[in-house]
Design a protein around this motif. Structure first.
Motif: not given
Length: 332
Positions: A202-230
């Motif tokens: 989630g590093y990139v997504a977290a930084e995107v969310a923190a830096r751009s206030s105009g985002i209405s939705s943020l979807d994360l896609f990941e193949a590793d289950f444990a990483s997605l849970e984290a």
């Protein structure tokens, strides 16, 4: 995997009873059961492509272990020592006392040192080399003290004081250099619906969310289950509506369409580079973008993604590079 079942094939370990329940941690597609192995297998595999292949073969498979009281366990070890030790701890915790636990791994992946480590905690009943690997086995101890030691040696980590990760995840002990270069070169005015393909923990997504206030939705896609849970815990507080998809982007369609996609795609499954993985991710991103939508991605400098971008997008440009990585922007 052949090494893992070898102790059964040579009668070094007795086959489980027909009514036994056997836990298989780290199961991968393509294994063949020894003749006479009729016990019920409960497979655990958090990597989505492997999970889907095992499921398609008719096995019962879950992305994380469930239940206790198993009669035996199989553990397929890989390259990550911490993850191997945590899987063995899981086996000890979920198998009934005196149940057999068999572990196998490749010699080049450190199975010899893992063998010594486990023998110190739970005395081994035997070991056998075969197929460039080693299988070790032991009876589950009367208590779970060995599991506690292994867990204590491999705790969850907190990266940069805010991101919780665990052994086995991509770049679990630090922010990946390529991901940081990507984040440092993203525009701060991203708006609308955004997706992070290959989101990891989630590093990139977290930084995107923190830096751009105009985002209405943020979807994360990941193949590793444990990483997605984290990642669910690592995104932090954001005004954007967030969704998380455990998905194999190379074979499962993306239903939603996005104004922008950010991406640090993997470039190998084994030790050798496999550029076709990243090429497939680029094509998946192009399909998931709205007309005029933008892709921002980072890649190793030597990987030849420029022709793929030229074919999939109306325009593309390299916007940054360092000694190892390059960052592209592409418009659909």
């Amino acid at each position: 995997m052949k090494t893992l079942f070898h102790p059964y094939e040579v009668d070094a370990v007795a086959l489980p009873r027909k009514d036994a329940r056997v836990l298989f941690l780290g199961a991968e597609p393509g294994f063949r059961l020894p003749s006479g192995f009729d016990a019920a297998l409960h497979l655990v595999q958090g990597f989505r492509p492997h999970f889907r292949a095992l499921q398609a073969s008719g096995f019962k498979v879950t992305p994380q272990a469930e239940g206790v009281g198993f009669d035996a366990a199989l553990v397929l070890a890989g390259r990550h020592r911490g993850q191997n030790e945590l899987r063995i701890a899981e086996a000890i915790e979920r198998v009934s006392p005196s149940g057999s636990i068999i572990v196998a791994g490749g010699k080049e992946d450190g199975i010899a040192s893992l063998r010594k480590r486990i023998d110190e905690l739970a005395p081994l009943d035997g070991h056998l080399p075969k197929h460039h690997g080693i299988a070790i086995w032991f009876a589950r101890p009367a208590d779970t003290g060995a599991a506690s030691v292994l867990r204590a040696a491999n705790p969850d980590l907190v990266v940069e004081g805010r991101f919780r990760t665990a052994p086995g995840m991509f770049s679990f002990d630090k922010v990946d250099t390529g991901s940081r270069l990507l984040v440092d070169n993203l525009p701060h005015d991203l708006r609308g619906s955004i997706a992070d393909f290959c989101a990891g923990w989630g590093y990139v997504a977290a930084e995107v969310a923190a830096r751009s206030s105009g985002i209405s939705s943020l979807d994360l896609f990941e193949a590793d289950f444990a990483s997605l849970e984290a990642a669910k815990g690592n995104i932090g507080n954001t005004a954007a509506e967030t969704h998380f998809f455990w998905t194999d982007l190379l074979s499962e369609p993306v239903e939603r369409r996005y104004d922008a996609i950010v991406m640090n795609p993997p470039f190998h499954r084994s030790r050798a580079a496999e550029p076709e993985i990243g090429a497939g991710m680029i094509q998946a991103a192009a399909k998931a973008l709205k007309p005029g939508g933008k892709l921002f991605m980072v890649a190793n400098r030597q990987l030849p993604y420029e022709p793929v971008l030229a074919k999939a997008f109306s325009s593309h440009a390299e916007i940054a590079r360092d000694g190892m990585f390059k960052v592209f922007s592409a418009r659909r």
